[in-house]
Enzyme design. Structure first.
Site, mmCIF file in Angstrom:
data_model
loop_
_atom_site.group_PDB
_atom_site.id
_atom_site.type_symbol
_atom_site.label_atom_id
_atom_site.label_comp_id
_atom_site.label_asym_id
_atom_site.label_seq_id
_atom_site.Cartn_x
_atom_site.Cartn_y
_atom_site.Cartn_z
ATOM 1 N N CYS A 1 24.253 25.153 23.656
ATOM 2 C CA CYS A 1 25.550 25.570 23.111
ATOM 3 C C CYS A 1 25.425 25.901 21.623
ATOM 4 O O CYS A 1 25.374 24.999 20.783
ATOM 5 C CB CYS A 1 26.601 24.478 23.335
ATOM 6 S SG CYS A 1 28.212 24.920 22.666
ATOM 7 N N CYS B 1 28.366 24.734 19.461
ATOM 8 C CA CYS B 1 28.367 23.280 19.195
ATOM 9 C C CYS B 1 27.295 22.915 18.155
ATOM 10 O O CYS B 1 27.541 22.113 17.262
ATOM 11 C CB CYS B 1 28.049 22.480 20.457
ATOM 12 S SG CYS B 1 28.876 23.050 21.940
ATOM 13 N N ASP B 2 26.119 23.470 18.293
ATOM 14 C CA ASP B 2 24.972 22.954 17.535
ATOM 15 C C ASP B 2 24.385 23.914 16.498
ATOM 16 O O ASP B 2 23.506 23.518 15.729
ATOM 17 C CB ASP B 2 23.855 22.551 18.518
ATOM 18 C CG ASP B 2 24.313 21.438 19.456
ATOM 19 O OD1 ASP B 2 25.136 20.607 19.013
ATOM 20 O OD2 ASP B 2 23.883 21.401 20.617
#
Ligand code: NDP
Length: 325
Positions: free
Chosen positions: A141, A144-145
């Protein structure tokens, strides 16, 4: 009533942000929900480290911790959280009908409403080095990261819309992005391909597969295989993003609920209603575009409200019948 059948108002299947948010709202609305967590209690967020983009956590929060907090919050209002897998369903097509869900091939639950929040599972390549470094630089992701790789060199695998979108997202944050596409062309839409091709710090390598992810504790590089020439080359990177698709966890609903061609549940317009009355779907299981904890949580809230309204309408109709009888 048989010992192996339990009757409840609201059954929630799945324990990610969608399921827990549905549980918080459903229990506060006195639907006395029972949640079955599935095989991976807490869902996909328990496989990430820091969650930095969920509003309300200025310092970020550890994924597993966030899921434990959500569980506590749902339990505070009376949700019964149980470990178990829904293994078979017999949904009812009639308004007010009882839906039957089998847990662990052993026990049947009869529920007036069912909220499905079983999520989707990110696909991985399956290389041992990739699996070993999940959480150590390998992520599925970018939104997200990606932030953890600010100004660093990263790579992304895949040639679909997700890979293209995430590659351009990463290019905004990172120093350089190498996109590995296994064929000689991308599957992404022409518009997305145009975006990729006009992004300066984004290099696309076609006919390229990962031979091995390099690094002991954290990702340090990749050995790339050119599947046309057989040549191998090593590049240095600190983050590897896998964007080769997701599989919605909907196998047990096949033949009963409407799905798109890739298995995502279809919900009605702006609601969480499936094609069957009293069955609602929230989170990634019905959303292949956004796939964020916050969007999943939002749709979990909607599912609980839809379930509550559905039960209230049935009750109103029954009362009207009694009054006119
Ligand atoms: P897709 O299935 O569309 O694409 C997967 C990509 O990964 C393909 O390029 C595929 O290659 C590649 N791939 C699969 N397995 C491997 C492997 N083992 N090694 C290397 N590469 C591999 O998935 P997406 O997640 O990209 O998209 C899912 C759906 O969501 C699509 O319908 C998409 O259009 C939609 N979507 C829409 C968005 C938007 O409109 N903004 C954003 C994101 C997704 P190959 O082509 O060779 O099979």
């Amino acid at each position: 009533m048989s010992e192996n059948i339990e009757q409840i108002k609201c059954l929630i299947i799945g324990s990610g942000p969608a399921g827990y948010t549905a549980a918080i709202y459903a229990s506060r609305a006195d639907l006395k929900p029972v949640m079955y967590t599935g095989m991976e209690p807490g869902g996909q967020l328990t496989t990430t480290t820091e969650v930095d983009n969920f509003p309300g956590y200025p310092e970020g929060i550890d994924g597993p911790q966030m899921m434990m907090d959500l569980q506590k919050q749902a339990e505070r209002f009376g949700t019964e959280v149980r470990i178990g897998m829904a293994t078979e369903v017999k949904f009812n097509e009639k308004v007010g009908g009882i839906h039957k869900v089998c847990i662990d091939n052993a026990k049947w639950i009869e529920a007036e409403t069912v909220i499905i929040s079983t999520g989707a599972t990110a696909k991985y390549l399956g290389l041992p080095s990739e699996q070993r470094l999940r959480g150590g630089g390998v992520s599925a992701c970018a939104v997200c990261d990606g932030f953890f790789y600010k100004n660093q060199d990263v790579a992304i695998v895949g040639g679909g819309d997700t890979a293209a979108e995430e590659a351009t997202y990463l290019a905004n944050i990172c120093n350089k992005v190498t996109m590995l596409v296994r064929k000689g062309e991308m599957r992404a839409s022409m518009a997305m391909q145009h975006r990729v091709n006009t992004t300066k710090n984004l290099e696309v390598r076609y006919y390229s597969e990962i031979d091995e992810v390099l690094g002991d504790q954290v990702v340090e590089g990749l050995r790339i295989l050119n599947n046309q020439t057989g040549e191998k080359e090593e590049i240095a990177i600190t983050g590897l993003f896998i964007a080769i698709g997701h599989k919605p966890n909907t196998d047990i609903f096949k033949g009963q609920l409407d799905m798109d061609e890739t298995g995502y549940l279809i919900t009605d317009a702006k609601s969480t209603k499936t094609n069957l009355p009293g069955v609602f779907a929230s989170g990634d299981v019905q959303d292949k575009d956004y796939r964020q904890a916050i969007t999943a949580a939002g749709s979990g809230c909607m599912a609980a409200m839809d379930a509550e309204r559905y039960l209230a309408e049935i009750e109103t109709k029954e009362t009207e019948k009694e009054v006119t009888a």
